[in-house]
Every structure is written in structure tokens, then in C-alpha cells.
Scaffold this active site. Structure first.
Site, PDB file in Angstrom:
ATOM      1  N   GLY A 249     -19.003 -67.469  -4.523  1.00  0.00           N
ATOM      2  CA  GLY A 249     -17.612 -67.897  -4.433  1.00  0.00           C
ATOM      3  C   GLY A 249     -16.882 -67.887  -5.755  1.00  0.00           C
ATOM      4  O   GLY A 249     -16.188 -68.844  -6.095  1.00  0.00           O
TER       5      GLY A 249
ATOM      6  N   ARG B   9     -18.191 -63.655  18.403  1.00  0.00           N
ATOM      7  CA  ARG B   9     -17.468 -63.973  17.166  1.00  0.00           C
ATOM      8  C   ARG B   9     -16.447 -65.072  17.410  1.00  0.00           C
ATOM      9  O   ARG B   9     -16.262 -65.969  16.572  1.00  0.00           O
ATOM     10  CB  ARG B   9     -16.756 -62.726  16.637  1.00  0.00           C
ATOM     11  CG  ARG B   9     -17.601 -61.880  15.714  1.00  0.00           C
ATOM     12  CD  ARG B   9     -16.771 -60.834  15.015  1.00  0.00           C
ATOM     13  NE  ARG B   9     -16.387 -59.750  15.887  1.00  0.00           N
ATOM     14  CZ  ARG B   9     -15.356 -58.945  15.673  1.00  0.00           C
ATOM     15  NH1 ARG B   9     -14.576 -59.114  14.628  1.00  0.00           N
ATOM     16  NH2 ARG B   9     -15.071 -57.970  16.512  1.00  0.00           N
TER      17      ARG B   9
ATOM     18  N   MET C  13     -18.732 -63.157   4.416  1.00  0.00           N
ATOM     19  CA  MET C  13     -19.372 -61.937   4.898  1.00  0.00           C
ATOM     20  C   MET C  13     -19.474 -61.890   6.420  1.00  0.00           C
ATOM     21  O   MET C  13     -20.538 -61.647   6.990  1.00  0.00           O
ATOM     22  CB  MET C  13     -20.756 -61.789   4.254  1.00  0.00           C
ATOM     23  CG  MET C  13     -20.724 -61.724   2.742  1.00  0.00           C
ATOM     24  SD  MET C  13     -19.610 -60.445   2.089  1.00  0.00           S
ATOM     25  CE  MET C  13     -20.524 -58.974   2.537  1.00  0.00           C
ATOM     26  N   ARG C  14     -18.363 -62.148   7.061  1.00  0.00           N
ATOM     27  CA  ARG C  14     -18.260 -61.998   8.504  1.00  0.00           C
ATOM     28  C   ARG C  14     -16.897 -61.395   8.833  1.00  0.00           C
ATOM     29  O   ARG C  14     -15.918 -61.667   8.131  1.00  0.00           O
ATOM     30  CB  ARG C  14     -18.358 -63.354   9.226  1.00  0.00           C
ATOM     31  CG  ARG C  14     -19.765 -63.910   9.340  1.00  0.00           C
ATOM     32  CD  ARG C  14     -19.750 -65.226  10.106  1.00  0.00           C
ATOM     33  NE  ARG C  14     -19.261 -65.067  11.484  1.00  0.00           N
ATOM     34  CZ  ARG C  14     -20.031 -64.754  12.519  1.00  0.00           C
ATOM     35  NH1 ARG C  14     -21.318 -64.560  12.353  1.00  0.00           N
ATOM     36  NH2 ARG C  14     -19.518 -64.639  13.735  1.00  0.00           N
TER      37      ARG C  14
ATOM     38  N   HIS D 239      -9.748 -57.524  -1.630  1.00  0.00           N
ATOM     39  CA  HIS D 239     -10.640 -56.370  -1.481  1.00  0.00           C
ATOM     40  C   HIS D 239     -10.721 -55.623  -2.803  1.00  0.00           C
ATOM     41  O   HIS D 239      -9.691 -55.415  -3.459  1.00  0.00           O
ATOM     42  CB  HIS D 239     -10.092 -55.446  -0.378  1.00  0.00           C
ATOM     43  CG  HIS D 239     -10.965 -54.264  -0.124  1.00  0.00           C
ATOM     44  ND1 HIS D 239     -12.179 -54.366   0.522  1.00  0.00           N
ATOM     45  CD2 HIS D 239     -10.809 -52.941  -0.432  1.00  0.00           C
ATOM     46  CE1 HIS D 239     -12.728 -53.167   0.602  1.00  0.00           C
ATOM     47  NE2 HIS D 239     -11.919 -52.289   0.034  1.00  0.00           N
TER      48      HIS D 239
ATOM     49  N   ASP E 246      -5.353 -58.803   9.371  1.00  0.00           N
ATOM     50  CA  ASP E 246      -4.980 -58.509  10.752  1.00  0.00           C
ATOM     51  C   ASP E 246      -6.252 -58.160  11.522  1.00  0.00           C
ATOM     52  O   ASP E 246      -7.356 -58.434  11.055  1.00  0.00           O
ATOM     53  CB  ASP E 246      -3.916 -57.402  10.820  1.00  0.00           C
ATOM     54  CG  ASP E 246      -4.398 -56.065  10.269  1.00  0.00           C
ATOM     55  OD1 ASP E 246      -5.608 -55.921  10.003  1.00  0.00           O
ATOM     56  OD2 ASP E 246      -3.562 -55.155  10.118  1.00  0.00           O
TER      57      ASP E 246
ATOM     58  N   ASP F 165      -9.489 -54.525   6.575  1.00  0.00           N
ATOM     59  CA  ASP F 165      -8.728 -54.294   5.335  1.00  0.00           C
ATOM     60  C   ASP F 165      -7.443 -53.501   5.588  1.00  0.00           C
ATOM     61  O   ASP F 165      -7.064 -52.627   4.796  1.00  0.00           O
ATOM     62  CB  ASP F 165      -9.598 -53.571   4.285  1.00  0.00           C
ATOM     63  CG  ASP F 165     -10.848 -54.363   3.928  1.00  0.00           C
ATOM     64  OD1 ASP F 165     -10.754 -55.594   3.824  1.00  0.00           O
ATOM     65  OD2 ASP F 165     -11.908 -53.748   3.757  1.00  0.00           O
TER      66      ASP F 165
END
Length: 205
Positions: A12, A66, A95-96, A114, A146, A150
Site C-alpha cells: 500500500g 464477485r 488485486m481484485r 495505473h 468503470d 483501466d
């Protein structure tokens, strides 16, 4: 004041840069909660040392969809006041891939960073992709999330020149330094209501 929820999976470092900027009163937002999907994420201890509440919602052995997992995340966010009306959710090495239902519920209130100049090199190993492609420049992009990978509206970008002999490791290090500047700045702009979305473009006041 807006309430901030940060989702992490590892150390983090972007989370740390955000929280330290808030502590220095550079961002008018309340850091309400840090949530990790991994019990051993190093960022949890960093957040606690900075006086931020933390929770773990382990995903390793989760068998549901999910959306079923994300509902657990949302329940914690809302418990700490990070709501679709009065909250901002930041992905900081989470990481999901979050569900479309989560994105819809927090529309234009989830942001991510990103390590590439989107729309170039989305997805994993962006720094490696840039080097292998022969790009002269890379960098980082802060964007709204969204339902794609990415693909959300871009808030800020910061450019890094790719040097002769750069490796994925050396390029990643220089990009990360830019990330630590760009992410807090994007959150400040959001908190101060200086970002407007028009189609897939953002307008900075």
C-alpha cells in the site's frame, strides 16, 4: 467532509502517500477506513500506525461471486460513512477486479491508478509492456473506474521518460515516485469538487 475508503492487497505505498498527504492537511477528506482482501497485507500495519481504522475481508477462500464479495466490502464502507453520496473509494494496489454492480452503486466515486499512460498498456505488467513495445515514454494515470479494465475517464497523467537500458524494475521505481504525487493530487481535486465528467472526458476546474 467526504469520507475516504482505501482498498489494498499489499504494502500500500500509494495508500501511504495518500494518508500522509491527508495528515499534512493537503487534502480536505476524512480517511475513514482501509480495507484489505489479504490478512497479511503490509499496508494494514502502516495504516494503523497512521491512526486509520482497518478491516480485512479475506478473499482467498471466498467461493461466491464477485458481487457477493463486493457486498461485504460495501457493508464495511457504509459502516464507516463511505457512502455513494458522501464517499470516495480509492483502489491502491487492490488485486481484485471489482464487480459491475459495485461500480454502478458508486458511480464516478471509485478511482484507481495505473502505471502507464492509458489507454496504452492496460492490465497487468504495464511497465514491461511499455519497454517491450519500444515506447519512449510511460508514466501513470489516475482514472475513474468503470466496468472495463483501466478504461474509465482519465483524471490526471504524469509522464516518465523511458531510458536506454531500463528494466521493468527501474522503470517501475520511477513511475511509482510519480504515482505518489499524482494520486493524492487527484483526490484533492475530487474532494474540492474541481472535477467534472463530460462523456468519457474529465474537466478540471
Amino acid at each position: 467532509m467526504l469520507n475516504l475508503g482505501i482498498l489494498i492487497s499489499g504494502r500500500g505505498s500509494n495508500m501511504e502517500s495518500i494518508l500522509k498527504s491527508i495528515k499534512r492537511k493537503k487534502i480536505p477528506i476524512n480517511p475513514a477506513i482501509v480495507i484489505s482482501n489479504k490478512q497479511d497485507a503490509r499496508g494494514l500495519e502502516i495504516a494503523r500506525k497512521l491512526g486509520i481504522k482497518t478491516e480485512v475481508i479475506e478473499s482467498k477462500d471466498f467461493k461466491g461471486s464477485r458481487w457477493e464479495y463486493d457486498k461485504k466490502i460495501i457493508s464495511v464502507l457504509e459502516k464507516h460513512g463511505v457512502t455513494p453520496k458522501n464517499g470516495l473509494v480509492c483502489l491502491a494496489g487492490f488485486m481484485r477486479i471489482i464487480s459491475p454492480e459495485f461500480v454502478k452503486k458508486y458511480k464516478n466515486r471509485i478511482i484507481n491508478i495505473h502505471p502507464a499512460l492509458l489507454p496504452a498498456f492496460p492490465g497487468l505488467d504495464a511497465q514491461k509492456q511499455a519497454i517491450e513495445y519500444g515506447s519512449k515514454y510511460s508514466g501513470c494515470t489516475v482514472h475513474f473506474v468503470d466496468s472495463g479494465v483501466d478504461t474509465g475517464p482519465i483524471i490526471l497523467q504524469s509522464v516518465v521518460k523511458i531510458k536506454k537500458g531500463d528494466t521493468e524494475k527501474t522503470l517501475s521505481k520511477r513511475i511509482l515516485a510519480k504515482e505518489h504525487q499524482a494520486y493524492p493530487e487527484a483526490i484533492r481535486l475530487f474532494a474540492e469538487k474541481k472535477i467534472k465528467i463530460s462523456g468519457r472526458k474529465t474537466i478540471i476546474d
